[in-house]
Structures are given as structure tokens and as C-alpha cells.
Design a protein around this motif. Structure first.
Motif, PDB file in Angstrom:
ATOM      1  N   ARG A   4       0.586  -1.220   0.015  1.00 19.42           N
ATOM      2  CA  ARG A   4      -0.131   0.032   0.185  1.00 19.42           C
ATOM      3  C   ARG A   4       0.817   1.210   0.122  1.00 19.42           C
ATOM      4  N   GLY A   5       2.256   1.454   0.848  1.00 20.19           N
ATOM      5  CA  GLY A   5       2.735   2.516   0.744  1.00 20.19           C
ATOM      6  C   GLY A   5       3.424   2.757  -0.631  1.00 20.19           C
ATOM      7  N   ARG A  41       2.414   1.604  -3.414  1.00 21.94           N
ATOM      8  CA  ARG A  41       1.188   2.062  -4.292  1.00 21.94           C
ATOM      9  C   ARG A  41       1.148   3.917  -4.247  1.00 21.94           C
ATOM     10  N   ARG A  42       0.935   4.099  -2.985  1.00 29.35           N
ATOM     11  CA  ARG A  42       0.595   5.530  -2.662  1.00 29.35           C
ATOM     12  C   ARG A  42       1.732   6.408  -3.156  1.00 29.35           C
ATOM     13  N   ASP A  54       1.362   6.665  -6.747  1.00 29.50           N
ATOM     14  CA  ASP A  54       0.348   7.562  -7.258  1.00 29.50           C
ATOM     15  C   ASP A  54       0.971   9.167  -6.945  1.00 29.50           C
ATOM     16  N   ALA A  55       1.399   9.151  -5.714  1.00 28.33           N
ATOM     17  CA  ALA A  55       1.857  10.686  -5.526  1.00 28.33           C
ATOM     18  C   ALA A  55       2.827  11.299  -6.641  1.00 28.33           C
TER      19      ALA A  55
END
Length: 96
Positions: free
Chosen positions: A13-14, A16-17, A20-21
Motif C-alpha cells: 500500500r505504501g 502504491r501510494r 500515485d503521488a
């Protein structure tokens, strides 16, 4: 048919985020660069980077880049880079 949800691991999740950022930042950078009337080559020369790397960044194709490089690219086009980390749940724990 029974549908089971998928569970995303915290590290995934980290990543992926963060990806995205970085993509969003690349889009914001392109808008600022074009708005300032600057070419990729001009920004690269002012920040001592390569225009190919800047192009991949703006397209969201750059997977790894240093924070210092991002800060330089942003400053050249009139943006200020800001980074923060926020609490987002429980950290992983060792098993007892």
C-alpha cells in the motif's frame, strides 16, 4: 459464487501510494513548466538533470528519483516540494 476480498500488505500500500503521488507530482510539474513557458531542456539545464528523465517524470514513467532531484526540478518551475508522513493505522508487530 463466493467472492473474497484481497488484502493489501502495508508495504505494498505504501509503494502504491508513493507511486500515485509521484505521478500526480509529475502532472503538476508539467502544468507549471508549460505555464512558465519553459522547455524540458531548459528545466534540465537549470537543474543539472537530463531532459529524458524529466520527460519520464512528467509522464509518470519514472519509478525512482531522489528527493533532492525532485526539489530542484520543482524549484526551477516555481513549485515548492513538500513531503509529510501521516499516521495511517497500526504498525506491524513482532509475533509474541
Amino acid at each position: 459464487m463466493r467472492v473474497m476480498g484481497t488484502r493489501e500488505r502495508p508495504a505494498d500500500r505504501g509503494r502504491r501510494r508513493a507511486t500515485d503521488a509521484l505521478r500526480r507530482l509529475g502532472q503538476e510539474h508539467r502544468l507549471a513548466r508549460v505555464g512558465a513557458g519553459l522547455s524540458l531542456r531548459e528545466v534540465a539545464a537549470a537543474s543539472t538533470g537530463s531532459h529524458q528523465q524529466l520527460l519520464r517524470f512528467e509522464r509518470g514513467e519514472l519509478e525512482r528519483v531522489s528527493i533532492a532531484e525532485l526539489g530542484a526540478w520543482c524549484a526551477v518551475v516555481g513549485l515548492e516540494l513538500g513531503l509529510r508522513a501521516y499516521p495511517a493505522g497500526d504498525p506491524i508487530r513482532d509475533r509474541a
